[in-house]
Design a protein around this motif. Sequence first.
Motif, PDB file in Angstrom:
ATOM      1  N   GLY A  77       0.835  -1.184   0.000  1.00 45.18           N
ATOM      2  CA  GLY A  77       0.000   0.000   0.000  1.00 45.18           C
ATOM      3  C   GLY A  77       0.874   1.238   0.000  1.00 45.18           C
ATOM      4  O   GLY A  77       2.082   1.162   0.234  1.00 45.18           O
ATOM      5  N   THR A  78       0.255   2.388  -0.241  1.00 45.35           N
ATOM      6  CA  THR A  78       0.994   3.647  -0.345  1.00 45.35           C
ATOM      7  C   THR A  78       0.699   4.520   0.861  1.00 45.35           C
ATOM      8  O   THR A  78      -0.433   4.963   1.062  1.00 45.35           O
ATOM      9  CB  THR A  78       0.594   4.413  -1.621  1.00 45.35           C
ATOM     10  OG1 THR A  78       0.657   3.523  -2.740  1.00 45.35           O
ATOM     11  CG2 THR A  78       1.527   5.583  -1.859  1.00 45.35           C
TER      12      THR A  78
ATOM     13  N   LEU B   6       4.319   0.358   1.936  1.00 45.74           N
ATOM     14  CA  LEU B   6       4.448  -0.573   3.057  1.00 45.74           C
ATOM     15  C   LEU B   6       3.575  -1.798   2.852  1.00 45.74           C
ATOM     16  O   LEU B   6       2.606  -1.781   2.097  1.00 45.74           O
ATOM     17  CB  LEU B   6       4.106   0.109   4.379  1.00 45.74           C
ATOM     18  CG  LEU B   6       2.630   0.339   4.737  1.00 45.74           C
ATOM     19  CD1 LEU B   6       2.520   0.697   6.214  1.00 45.74           C
ATOM     20  CD2 LEU B   6       1.993   1.412   3.882  1.00 45.74           C
ATOM     21  N   ALA B   7       3.970  -2.868   3.560  1.00 50.20           N
ATOM     22  CA  ALA B   7       3.259  -4.144   3.496  1.00 50.20           C
ATOM     23  C   ALA B   7       3.522  -4.888   4.798  1.00 50.20           C
ATOM     24  O   ALA B   7       4.428  -4.515   5.568  1.00 50.20           O
ATOM     25  CB  ALA B   7       3.753  -4.969   2.305  1.00 50.20           C
ATOM     26  N   PRO B   8       2.748  -5.932   5.100  1.00 53.64           N
ATOM     27  CA  PRO B   8       3.048  -6.731   6.285  1.00 53.64           C
ATOM     28  C   PRO B   8       4.495  -7.228   6.263  1.00 53.64           C
ATOM     29  O   PRO B   8       5.028  -7.600   5.213  1.00 53.64           O
ATOM     30  CB  PRO B   8       2.048  -7.894   6.174  1.00 53.64           C
ATOM     31  CG  PRO B   8       0.881  -7.293   5.444  1.00 53.64           C
ATOM     32  CD  PRO B   8       1.505  -6.374   4.427  1.00 53.64           C
ATOM     33  N   ALA B   9       5.128  -7.238   7.421  1.00 50.80           N
ATOM     34  CA  ALA B   9       6.568  -7.501   7.506  1.00 50.80           C
ATOM     35  C   ALA B   9       6.964  -8.863   6.961  1.00 50.80           C
ATOM     36  O   ALA B   9       8.092  -9.039   6.489  1.00 50.80           O
ATOM     37  CB  ALA B   9       7.031  -7.367   8.958  1.00 50.80           C
ATOM     38  N   ARG B  10       6.060  -9.830   6.981  1.00 48.29           N
ATOM     39  CA  ARG B  10       6.421 -11.174   6.518  1.00 48.29           C
ATOM     40  C   ARG B  10       6.713 -11.213   5.014  1.00 48.29           C
ATOM     41  O   ARG B  10       7.245 -12.200   4.511  1.00 48.29           O
ATOM     42  CB  ARG B  10       5.313 -12.173   6.850  1.00 48.29           C
ATOM     43  CG  ARG B  10       4.069 -11.979   6.029  1.00 48.29           C
ATOM     44  CD  ARG B  10       2.961 -12.944   6.414  1.00 48.29           C
ATOM     45  NE  ARG B  10       1.808 -12.762   5.540  1.00 48.29           N
ATOM     46  CZ  ARG B  10       0.947 -11.759   5.661  1.00 48.29           C
ATOM     47  NH1 ARG B  10       1.094 -10.862   6.616  1.00 48.29           N
ATOM     48  NH2 ARG B  10      -0.069 -11.651   4.816  1.00 48.29           N
TER      49      ARG B  10
ATOM     50  N   ALA C 164      -3.101   8.685  13.343  1.00 45.16           N
ATOM     51  CA  ALA C 164      -4.418   8.092  13.164  1.00 45.16           C
ATOM     52  C   ALA C 164      -4.419   6.656  13.690  1.00 45.16           C
ATOM     53  O   ALA C 164      -3.373   5.992  13.716  1.00 45.16           O
ATOM     54  CB  ALA C 164      -4.792   8.095  11.685  1.00 45.16           C
ATOM     55  N   PRO C 165      -5.572   6.141  14.122  1.00 50.59           N
ATOM     56  CA  PRO C 165      -5.641   4.708  14.443  1.00 50.59           C
ATOM     57  C   PRO C 165      -5.193   3.883  13.243  1.00 50.59           C
ATOM     58  O   PRO C 165      -5.501   4.227  12.094  1.00 50.59           O
ATOM     59  CB  PRO C 165      -7.126   4.493  14.764  1.00 50.59           C
ATOM     60  CG  PRO C 165      -7.637   5.836  15.160  1.00 50.59           C
ATOM     61  CD  PRO C 165      -6.858   6.822  14.342  1.00 50.59           C
ATOM     62  N   THR C 166      -4.488   2.793  13.512  1.00 49.66           N
ATOM     63  CA  THR C 166      -3.910   2.010  12.409  1.00 49.66           C
ATOM     64  C   THR C 166      -4.985   1.505  11.451  1.00 49.66           C
ATOM     65  O   THR C 166      -4.779   1.491  10.230  1.00 49.66           O
ATOM     66  CB  THR C 166      -3.094   0.835  12.959  1.00 49.66           C
ATOM     67  OG1 THR C 166      -2.087   1.356  13.843  1.00 49.66           O
ATOM     68  CG2 THR C 166      -2.416   0.071  11.835  1.00 49.66           C
ATOM     69  N   ALA C 167      -6.146   1.097  11.969  1.00 45.69           N
ATOM     70  CA  ALA C 167      -7.215   0.616  11.081  1.00 45.69           C
ATOM     71  C   ALA C 167      -7.667   1.714  10.122  1.00 45.69           C
ATOM     72  O   ALA C 167      -7.955   1.448   8.948  1.00 45.69           O
ATOM     73  CB  ALA C 167      -8.395   0.107  11.908  1.00 45.69           C
ATOM     74  N   ASP C 168      -7.728   2.958  10.606  1.00 47.39           N
ATOM     75  CA  ASP C 168      -8.109   4.067   9.730  1.00 47.39           C
ATOM     76  C   ASP C 168      -7.023   4.328   8.692  1.00 47.39           C
ATOM     77  O   ASP C 168      -7.313   4.613   7.519  1.00 47.39           O
ATOM     78  CB  ASP C 168      -8.348   5.334  10.552  1.00 47.39           C
ATOM     79  CG  ASP C 168      -9.573   5.225  11.461  1.00 47.39           C
ATOM     80  OD1 ASP C 168     -10.379   4.285  11.254  1.00 47.39           O
ATOM     81  OD2 ASP C 168      -9.718   6.069  12.355  1.00 47.39           O
ATOM     82  N   ALA C 169      -5.768   4.235   9.117  1.00 48.48           N
ATOM     83  CA  ALA C 169      -4.659   4.461   8.189  1.00 48.48           C
ATOM     84  C   ALA C 169      -4.630   3.385   7.116  1.00 48.48           C
ATOM     85  O   ALA C 169      -4.405   3.678   5.934  1.00 48.48           O
ATOM     86  CB  ALA C 169      -3.338   4.490   8.953  1.00 48.48           C
ATOM     87  N   VAL C 170      -4.860   2.130   7.491  1.00 51.74           N
ATOM     88  CA  VAL C 170      -4.866   1.022   6.527  1.00 51.74           C
ATOM     89  C   VAL C 170      -5.924   1.251   5.451  1.00 51.74           C
ATOM     90  O   VAL C 170      -5.700   0.962   4.267  1.00 51.74           O
ATOM     91  CB  VAL C 170      -5.098  -0.318   7.264  1.00 51.74           C
ATOM     92  CG1 VAL C 170      -5.578  -1.403   6.306  1.00 51.74           C
ATOM     93  CG2 VAL C 170      -3.813  -0.765   7.950  1.00 51.74           C
ATOM     94  N   ALA C 171      -7.069   1.808   5.834  1.00 53.97           N
ATOM     95  CA  ALA C 171      -8.129   2.079   4.867  1.00 53.97           C
ATOM     96  C   ALA C 171      -7.731   3.158   3.869  1.00 53.97           C
ATOM     97  O   ALA C 171      -8.316   3.244   2.788  1.00 53.97           O
ATOM     98  CB  ALA C 171      -9.408   2.490   5.599  1.00 53.97           C
TER      99      ALA C 171
END
Length: 297
Positions: A129-130, A137-141, A170-177
Amino acid sequence: MISVSEQHAPRSLIVTFYGAYGRFMPGPVPVAELIRLLAAVGVDAPSVRSSVSRLKRRGLLEPARTTGGAAGYALSPDARQLLDDGDRRVYASAAPEDDGWVLAVFSVPESERQKRHVLRSRLAGLGFGTAAPGVWLAPARLYEETRHTLERLRLDAYVELFRGEHLGFAPTADAVARWWDLAAIAKEHEAFLDQHEPVLRAWEARGDTPHEDAYRDYLLALDSWRHLPYTDPGLPAALLPEDWPGSRSARVFGALHDRLRDAGAEFAGVSPPAVGVSRGGVTPHPASDAASPTSPA
């Protein structure tokens, strides 16, 4: 039965075949055998030949002779690496717990802007994601696969990779969206379910598992599914909407895999290693671990 011409490109089906079965054959896959096995999923011989030629030009397949002297094709080393990397995604049954993020920070000179386009395309294809311009960024795995990809494409000189956690604001869930288009990803899962959940229900109502039918439905399901873990990189469940369809589509694919893969292998005339599907990806069963490669695709 799903219409191959509408839903599945012949070139993609060939890659899917090699990932599922072809790489476990004792040598190159003879052209005649490749034509037979692709015919079972609705691909005609001219389409097989033209698609193989394209895959050869891309460096994924290499011409080779079987021990009997027949013309055939084997996977290139790069193609094997791609399939091995993909196994951890394709066969993961659920997103792992949050283990942080891998960040790709890049800068490409204006004189090489074509490489900037390729870099963005490849990171997006890996599921990044941007967060900001030049910060993905992406999940570390996904670090190892990202490193392999950038090195293979000789893009590593333009990128720095970091591992970290999100600390705000921001809350991480909001940032992920914001970082990912979750609505578009959800539609991909729903499309998979529309195509393949009825197939699973039909198999659950059957008592037998004919080899050719199993091969056909498994290869088509795998061809649809294997792209999804790249569209959806497997974000932690706590960061996703409650009605996220990804969990359901993963269960459907896992059930089709368990029911059909080995019966399909009988039709393909190959003995791929037995695998279980775990949170971390592919887990070889001990009985087959010593005798076979450990990555099925």
